[in-house]
Design a protein around this motif. Structure first.
Motif, PDB file in Angstrom:
ATOM      1  N   SER A  53     -11.645  -6.434   2.089  1.00  0.00           N
ATOM      2  CA  SER A  53     -10.681  -6.243   0.999  1.00  0.00           C
ATOM      3  C   SER A  53     -11.243  -6.671  -0.349  1.00  0.00           C
ATOM      4  O   SER A  53     -10.598  -6.475  -1.372  1.00  0.00           O
ATOM      5  CB  SER A  53      -9.418  -7.064   1.284  1.00  0.00           C
ATOM      6  N   GLN A  76      -7.806  -1.736  -2.023  1.00  0.00           N
ATOM      7  CA  GLN A  76      -6.497  -1.236  -1.567  1.00  0.00           C
ATOM      8  C   GLN A  76      -6.032  -1.899  -0.271  1.00  0.00           C
ATOM      9  O   GLN A  76      -4.841  -1.808   0.061  1.00  0.00           O
ATOM     10  CB  GLN A  76      -6.542   0.284  -1.377  1.00  0.00           C
ATOM     11  N   ARG A 123      -0.106   1.519  -0.536  1.00  0.00           N
ATOM     12  CA  ARG A 123      -1.458   1.107  -0.968  1.00  0.00           C
ATOM     13  C   ARG A 123      -2.375   0.929   0.237  1.00  0.00           C
ATOM     14  O   ARG A 123      -3.547   1.352   0.201  1.00  0.00           O
ATOM     15  CB  ARG A 123      -1.356  -0.191  -1.781  1.00  0.00           C
ATOM     16  N   GLU A 126      -3.426   4.213   1.555  1.00  0.00           N
ATOM     17  CA  GLU A 126      -4.432   4.791   0.646  1.00  0.00           C
ATOM     18  C   GLU A 126      -5.809   4.222   0.972  1.00  0.00           C
ATOM     19  O   GLU A 126      -6.814   4.945   1.028  1.00  0.00           O
ATOM     20  CB  GLU A 126      -4.063   4.495  -0.805  1.00  0.00           C
ATOM     21  N   GLY A 127      -5.869   2.908   1.197  1.00  0.00           N
ATOM     22  CA  GLY A 127      -7.134   2.277   1.569  1.00  0.00           C
ATOM     23  C   GLY A 127      -7.666   2.803   2.888  1.00  0.00           C
ATOM     24  O   GLY A 127      -8.867   3.059   3.040  1.00  0.00           O
TER      25      GLY A 127
END
Length: 206
Positions: A53, A76, A123, A126-127
């Protein structure tokens, strides 16, 4: 294409604030000495790709496990942003009406200066999309994703067993899950075909 794809979702090692059950989302805490020692006892097969991350505690975890691999950092997949409640505990917050309202309506209400669960979940996915495209485009067969409790629960809810909800996935520091797909089922974005817990460390601190 024949073959399998395996992704291990691993929560970073223990931090001081984890030890006292404080909220740490975007607070960039390092691992505690205990957390570092616990990780040194872990055995994980060397992956083709390591993703973190970008937070210090996640980067340190990856470096302890695979110091020879330069991880890809995807912001993300950071933890939920707890805003002004970062570093505080349930005991600190339980009398705050805003906190009690957030507990009941976290999907649409954010901590002061933080984000809602709805924003957080979007989010995280999306990651995951970034990771999925990288692995699919480069035909990567195995990955280690070092993230946080919330993001891992969200990914397990979307990619794992239908029968478990978000909070039903136990994700302690330094533990996680290995998800396996056929290459074609992974490419199509389907749920994994098998899931197993990453073996706990010899000295586990819940």
């Amino acid at each position: 294409m024949d073959g399998f794809v395996a992704v291990t979702l691993l929560r970073h090692g223990l931090t001081e604030k984890n030890s006292r059950n404080a909220y740490i989302g975007w607070t960039d805490d390092p691992l505690s000495k205990e957390g570092e020692e616990q990780l040194r006892g872990m055995q994980i097969h060397r992956p083709d790709l390591v993703v973190t991350s970008g937070m210090t505690r996640a980067n340190q975890t990856a470096d302890i496990l695979f110091p020879e691999i330069n991880p890809t950092r995807i912001q993300q997949i950071k933890e939920l942003n707890f805003g002004k409640w970062e570093g505080l505990t349930y005991e600190d917050l339980k009398e705050d009406p805003a906190y009690r309202e957030w507990v009941e309506n976290a999907d649409r209400i954010a901590p002061p200066g933080g984000e809602t669960f709805t924003q957080f979940k979007a989010r995280i996915m999306e990651g995951w999309g970034i990771i999925h495209r990288e692995m699919t485009n480069k035909t990567i067969g195995s990955a280690l994703v070092v993230s946080h409790g919330g993001p891992i629960r969200q990914l397990l809810t979307e990619l794992g067993d239908y029968s478990r909800s978000f909070w039903e996935w136990p994700v302690h520091p330094g533990t996680g899950y290995k998800l396996t797909w056929t290459f074609e089922s992974f490419r199509r974005g389907e749920r994994c075909i098998s899931l197993q817990e990453v073996p706990a460390m010899a000295k586990q601190n819940g």
